[in-house]
Structure formats: C-alpha cells, structure tokens
Design a protein around this motif. Structure first.
Motif, PDB file in Angstrom:
ATOM      1  N   ARG A 226      -2.166  -2.537 -10.769  1.00  0.00           N
ATOM      2  CA  ARG A 226      -1.567  -3.831 -11.091  1.00  0.00           C
ATOM      3  C   ARG A 226      -0.565  -3.608 -12.222  1.00  0.00           C
ATOM      4  O   ARG A 226      -0.924  -3.044 -13.259  1.00  0.00           O
ATOM      5  CB  ARG A 226      -2.647  -4.822 -11.546  1.00  0.00           C
ATOM      6  CG  ARG A 226      -3.371  -5.487 -10.403  1.00  0.00           C
ATOM      7  CD  ARG A 226      -4.677  -6.097 -10.858  1.00  0.00           C
ATOM      8  NE  ARG A 226      -5.742  -5.733  -9.949  1.00  0.00           N
ATOM      9  CZ  ARG A 226      -5.957  -6.328  -8.776  1.00  0.00           C
ATOM     10  NH1 ARG A 226      -5.186  -7.322  -8.406  1.00  0.00           N
ATOM     11  NH2 ARG A 226      -6.937  -5.941  -7.989  1.00  0.00           N
TER      12      ARG A 226
ATOM     13  N   THR B 164       0.827  -1.205   0.000  1.00  0.00           N
ATOM     14  CA  THR B 164       0.000   0.000   0.000  1.00  0.00           C
ATOM     15  C   THR B 164       0.863   1.256   0.000  1.00  0.00           C
ATOM     16  O   THR B 164       1.833   1.347   0.737  1.00  0.00           O
ATOM     17  CB  THR B 164      -0.911  -0.002   1.249  1.00  0.00           C
ATOM     18  OG1 THR B 164      -1.624  -1.230   1.280  1.00  0.00           O
ATOM     19  CG2 THR B 164      -1.891   1.141   1.221  1.00  0.00           C
TER      20      THR B 164
ATOM     21  N   ASP C 121      -3.197   0.661  -3.603  1.00  0.00           N
ATOM     22  CA  ASP C 121      -2.601  -0.646  -3.353  1.00  0.00           C
ATOM     23  C   ASP C 121      -1.882  -1.081  -4.617  1.00  0.00           C
ATOM     24  O   ASP C 121      -2.437  -1.014  -5.706  1.00  0.00           O
ATOM     25  CB  ASP C 121      -3.679  -1.667  -2.985  1.00  0.00           C
ATOM     26  CG  ASP C 121      -4.177  -1.465  -1.561  1.00  0.00           C
ATOM     27  OD1 ASP C 121      -3.454  -0.822  -0.778  1.00  0.00           O
ATOM     28  OD2 ASP C 121      -5.272  -1.931  -1.238  1.00  0.00           O
TER      29      ASP C 121
ATOM     30  N   ASP D  51      -9.226   1.363 -10.799  1.00  0.00           N
ATOM     31  CA  ASP D  51      -8.265   0.294 -11.018  1.00  0.00           C
ATOM     32  C   ASP D  51      -7.437   0.541 -12.272  1.00  0.00           C
ATOM     33  O   ASP D  51      -7.974   0.852 -13.321  1.00  0.00           O
ATOM     34  CB  ASP D  51      -8.987  -1.056 -11.170  1.00  0.00           C
ATOM     35  CG  ASP D  51      -9.633  -1.492  -9.872  1.00  0.00           C
ATOM     36  OD1 ASP D  51      -9.308  -0.893  -8.833  1.00  0.00           O
ATOM     37  OD2 ASP D  51     -10.457  -2.412  -9.904  1.00  0.00           O
TER      38      ASP D  51
ATOM     39  N   ASN E 282      -6.391   0.917  -7.094  1.00  0.00           N
ATOM     40  CA  ASN E 282      -5.514  -0.243  -7.196  1.00  0.00           C
ATOM     41  C   ASN E 282      -4.669  -0.160  -8.458  1.00  0.00           C
ATOM     42  O   ASN E 282      -5.155   0.221  -9.514  1.00  0.00           O
ATOM     43  CB  ASN E 282      -6.333  -1.532  -7.230  1.00  0.00           C
ATOM     44  CG  ASN E 282      -7.144  -1.704  -5.970  1.00  0.00           C
ATOM     45  OD1 ASN E 282      -6.614  -1.657  -4.869  1.00  0.00           O
ATOM     46  ND2 ASN E 282      -8.441  -1.886  -6.120  1.00  0.00           N
TER      47      ASN E 282
END
Lengths: 157, 126
Positions: B106, A126, B121, B87, B104
C-alpha cells in the motif's frame, strides 16, 4: 490498395510535429502508430513497434509497445519491450523489460521479467514476476564431467 | 516479547564507549545476526539488516540487502533492499534491485528499480 495508404495518412496531421515525422510512410517495419485523438477498437498482431498516443481498446501484440502520455489502452497487451507513460486498464505481459514512467496510470495485472517504475506512477493491481525460474540455471551434465576431468588431470600432475 | 540474538560475546574492551549526545537523529541500527520475533517500533529511523517475524513500525525504515521480514511493515518512507513476505504500507516506497517481495503493498509513491522480484498486490492510496 493505394486507398489504404491514403487513409493511414490521417494519423499524421499537421499538429504532430514529433516522432511521427521521422517514420517513412512506405516501410516494412511493421510499425503501428495510433495518433492523438484517434480511437481504435480491435486486435493488433504481428507488429514490431506500436506507438499509442490515441485510444486503443482490445488486444495488442507487438515486440515494442509505447503508450505515450496521452495514450489510453484497455485490454490485453503483450510484448517484449514495453514503455508506459499513459493510462492502461487491463493486462500487461512483458517478456523482456517493462518501464513505467511517472505519468503512468495502470490498473490490472502486470506480468513482467524486468520492471522499472518511476516515482509518481500509479499502479493498482497485481504484479507477477516471471522468470524467477529462468534466472536459476542448473548445472548441466557436461559441466560436471568437465569439472571431473579437470580434477583428475590435476590429480595426475 | 522481543528476543534479541546477542549470541556473540565480544571480549571486553577497556576504552570508554562514547555516545553521540549531540546527534539529532535517533537512529537504530540492527545488524545481520539479529533475529526478532515480535514487534519493532521506533519514531525515527531504523536501519535493519536482520531477520524479523512480526511487525516493524517507524518513520523511516531501511531494509538492507541481508534483511528478511515476514509480517507487517508500516512507515512514512521505506527503502527495501532485502526480502519481505507480508504487508507493506508507506507513503513513499523505494524498491531496490536486490529486493524480493511477496504480499501486499500500500503506497502513495512508489519507485521500483529493475532487477527486483515482486509478486504482490499493489494498492494506491491518495
């Protein structure tokens, strides 16, 4: 007391011909240097500069933190200027700037004010930006009064 | 589904509009005043400066400083200079100093410039 100084010399083995040499042994610089192959468990506090090339498990509080390529840290660290080139598992708190180099491997929570990550670095966890509030500077009463004064002066002319 | 905010009516111009037919890159540019509710998809390159709520998918996406995306972004390469809430998924992600990101991320490779504000995150995928 002299015995302590001698035991610290263990870090400066012949193989480390890098920056370790430039640091004088007798200093008040509050420097911590954990050399390659050295393992430390525990809590480090009040340090000015910390260079970690070995393995440190625990808590690290230092103004400047440098986790080198070979450095492995697990636990909580907090500091102003932090540079990570090695591996970190845990929490990173940086008040000033955090530099993550491409060889870094970080797992955990990162709290930062200014963050720079090089292409290739691995971060799993995080990211929390702190200082979003600090970057906003409210206008003080004095400034408002000054503005009002300026305006009234202009009006008089 | 997609709603294009073509509110600005420009005066008619007599000169003929030329399409660059030789161009090998299929590049889409969406200007500042474009607002999309829904999905935006392309196989090549999107330069986005507008507002989008929904999904955006392409091979390369360039989110300009004035852009705002709320939703899901999928691409091979994404450069973010604007604001994102949602995201983000890409092989290569470049986050510039003007970026504001929430949600988020990725990625396989990530590059972050200082000055950017990220509350997210991060998930590394090989």
């Amino acid at each position: 007391m002299d015995e302590n100084n001698i035991s610290m010399d263990e870090n400066n083995t012949e193989s480390s011909d890098d920056e370790a040499q430039s640091i004088p042994l007798d200093n008040d610089a509050k420097a911590v240097n954990i050399g390659t192959g050295v393992r430390v468990d525990g809590r480090i506090e009040g340090a000015e500069t910390s260079d970690i090339s070995g393995t440190l498990t625990g808590t690290l509080k230092s103004s400047n933190i440098n986790i080198s390529n070979k450095g492995v840290f697990s636990g909580d660290m907090s500091g102003q200027e932090i540079t990570i080139s090695g591996s970190v598992d845990g929490e990173i708190n940086s008040d000033d700037y955090l530099i993550v180099n491409n060889s870094a491997n970080i797992k955990g929570v990162i709290e930062y004010a200014s963050l720079q990550v090089s292409y290739g670095a691995r971060i799993q966890g995080t990211l929390r930006h702190r200082g979003s509030v600090q970057s906003y500077t409210p206008v003080t009463d004095d400034e408002v009064k000054e503005d009002l004064n300026n305006e009234s002066q202009e009006g008089d002319q | 589904m997609a709603l294009f905010g073509s509110s600005e009516k420009k005066p008619e111009v007599k000169t003929e509009f030329m399409f660059d037919t030789d161009s090998t890159i299929d590049q889409s540019t969406l200007a500042k005043d474009v607002k999309i509710n829904g999905s935006l998809e392309s196989t090549d390159y999107i330069d986005f400066s507008g507002h989008l709520t929904g999904t955006i998918k392409s091979s390369t996406i360039n989110l300009k400083p004035s852009s705002y995306v709320k939703g899901t972004i999928t691409a091979d390469t994404i450069t973010i200079e604007g604001e994102v809430d949602g995201d983000i998924q890409a092989k290569d992600i470049y986050i510039k100093s003007t970026a504001r990101i929430k949600g988020n991320i990725r990625y396989h490779n990530i590059d972050i410039q200082n000055g950017s504000i990220i509350n997210a995150d991060l998930f590394y995928s090989s």
